[in-house]
Design a protein around this motif. Structure first.
Motif, short mmCIF file in Angstrom:
data_model
loop_
_atom_site.label_atom_id
_atom_site.label_comp_id
_atom_site.label_asym_id
_atom_site.label_seq_id
_atom_site.Cartn_x
_atom_site.Cartn_y
_atom_site.Cartn_z
N VAL A 48 46.11 42.12 19.55
CA VAL A 48 44.70 41.86 19.82
C VAL A 48 44.50 40.71 20.81
N ASN A 49 45.35 39.68 20.77
CA ASN A 49 45.16 38.57 21.70
C ASN A 49 45.39 39.01 23.15
N VAL A 50 46.32 39.94 23.36
CA VAL A 50 46.57 40.46 24.71
C VAL A 50 45.38 41.32 25.16
N ALA A 51 44.92 42.20 24.28
CA ALA A 51 43.77 43.06 24.61
C ALA A 51 42.56 42.23 24.99
N PHE A 52 42.27 41.21 24.19
CA PHE A 52 41.09 40.38 24.47
C PHE A 52 41.25 39.61 25.78
N GLU A 53 42.41 39.01 25.98
CA GLU A 53 42.64 38.21 27.19
C GLU A 53 42.49 39.07 28.45
N LYS A 54 43.10 40.24 28.46
CA LYS A 54 43.06 41.10 29.65
C LYS A 54 41.67 41.68 29.88
N PHE A 55 41.02 42.17 28.81
CA PHE A 55 39.73 42.83 28.97
C PHE A 55 38.61 41.83 29.30
N SER A 56 38.76 40.60 28.84
CA SER A 56 37.70 39.61 29.11
C SER A 56 37.77 39.06 30.53
N ASP A 57 38.79 39.43 31.30
CA ASP A 57 38.86 39.06 32.72
C ASP A 57 38.11 40.12 33.52
N PHE A 58 36.81 39.90 33.70
CA PHE A 58 35.96 40.90 34.35
C PHE A 58 36.37 41.22 35.77
N SER A 59 37.02 40.27 36.45
CA SER A 59 37.42 40.51 37.83
C SER A 59 38.44 41.65 37.94
N ARG A 60 39.04 42.05 36.82
CA ARG A 60 40.03 43.13 36.84
C ARG A 60 39.45 44.49 36.42
N HIS A 61 38.20 44.55 36.04
CA HIS A 61 37.64 45.79 35.50
C HIS A 61 37.71 46.97 36.48
N SER A 62 37.68 46.71 37.77
CA SER A 62 37.76 47.82 38.74
C SER A 62 39.12 48.50 38.71
N GLU A 63 40.14 47.85 38.13
CA GLU A 63 41.46 48.46 38.02
C GLU A 63 41.48 49.63 37.04
N TRP A 64 40.72 49.54 35.97
CA TRP A 64 40.72 50.61 34.97
C TRP A 64 39.40 51.37 34.86
N ASN A 65 38.39 50.90 35.56
CA ASN A 65 37.10 51.60 35.53
C ASN A 65 36.79 52.10 36.95
N PRO A 66 36.99 53.40 37.20
CA PRO A 66 36.79 53.93 38.56
C PRO A 66 35.34 53.87 39.05
N SER A 67 34.38 53.65 38.15
CA SER A 67 33.00 53.58 38.61
C SER A 67 32.62 52.18 39.09
N ILE A 68 33.52 51.20 38.92
CA ILE A 68 33.27 49.84 39.39
C ILE A 68 34.03 49.62 40.70
N SER A 69 33.30 49.25 41.75
CA SER A 69 33.94 48.96 43.04
C SER A 69 34.49 47.54 43.06
N SER A 70 33.71 46.59 42.51
CA SER A 70 34.17 45.21 42.48
C SER A 70 33.45 44.44 41.39
N ALA A 71 34.10 43.36 40.95
CA ALA A 71 33.50 42.43 39.98
C ALA A 71 34.00 41.05 40.35
N THR A 72 33.07 40.15 40.65
CA THR A 72 33.42 38.83 41.14
C THR A 72 32.65 37.77 40.36
N TYR A 73 33.37 36.74 39.88
CA TYR A 73 32.69 35.63 39.19
C TYR A 73 31.85 34.86 40.19
N ILE A 74 30.63 34.48 39.77
CA ILE A 74 29.73 33.78 40.68
C ILE A 74 29.40 32.37 40.19
N ASP A 75 30.10 31.91 39.14
CA ASP A 75 29.91 30.54 38.67
C ASP A 75 31.24 29.97 38.20
N ASP A 76 31.31 28.66 38.14
CA ASP A 76 32.56 27.99 37.77
C ASP A 76 32.93 28.20 36.31
#
Length: 194
Positions: A48-76
């Protein structure tokens, strides 16, 4: 499929996941709505710690979700994200904010600009800690201009659960793809460190 593993009476399920949605699905009530509610669950072959860590990194969602072109953090603080997707010849963008981040248990985010949507994921350790059950729920409002054509794409909905959602094959595929990508990364890292 996963309803037998966890039900609405399970005290580990956060209230935000089991609560009835404020908006209704495509054909509930007298009016047609352009809000779509979907959910899916899948067991991941890693803790579960691996699943949470990887999935909570939104910048990577386009890797497994083909409907997302990009996801970029806009705050520190990495709580606000700018998302884009290509659909029906349009580029659609929206921004979200993380509303729940309970490590190894729950993750939720909702839009603050653009498309109206809410996403929730719960994580539960299974198989004596070797695996993770992930259950994802999303509801989003389809823009009025594309609502009628998208109803044809969505097609007939499956039987809805008590909270007016239905299991989505598309979301299931996203979770399966996420599991495959992360499992492959873990295997690669394991081989690298041997």
């Amino acid at each position: 499929m996963w309803a037998g593993v966890m039900d609405a009476n399970d005290q580990d399920i956060p209230e935000f996941f089991t609560a009835k949605p404020k908006r209704r699905g495509l054909r509930l009530g007298r009016k047609k709505s352009n809000v779509i509610v979907r959910n899916a669950g899948h067991i991941m072959p890693f803790p579960v710690n691996v699943a949470f860590e990887k999935f909570s990194d939104f910048s990577r969602h386009s890797e497994w979700n083909p409907s997302i072109s990009s996801a970029t953090y806009i705050d520190d603080s990495r709580t606000k994200v700018r998302w884009t997707r290509e659909t029906m010849g349009f580029t659609i963008g929206w921004s979200t904010i993380t509303t729940v981040k309970d490590p190894n248990k729950a993750l939720a985010w909702k839009s603050i600009e653009g498309i109206k949507l809410e996403n929730r994921v719960i994580f539960q350790s299974v198989d004596e800690g070797k695996g993770t059950l992930m259950i994802m729920s999303t509801n989003y409002k389809v823009p009025e201009k594309v609502f009628v054509p998208s109803r044809k794409v969505v097609g007939k909905s499956k039987t809805r659960a008590y909270n007016n959602t239905y299991e989505s094959d598309q979301m299931k595929e996203i979770l399966v793809r996420f599991g495959e990508i992360v499992a492959k990364e873990l295997k690669h890292d394991e081989m690298y460190f041997l």
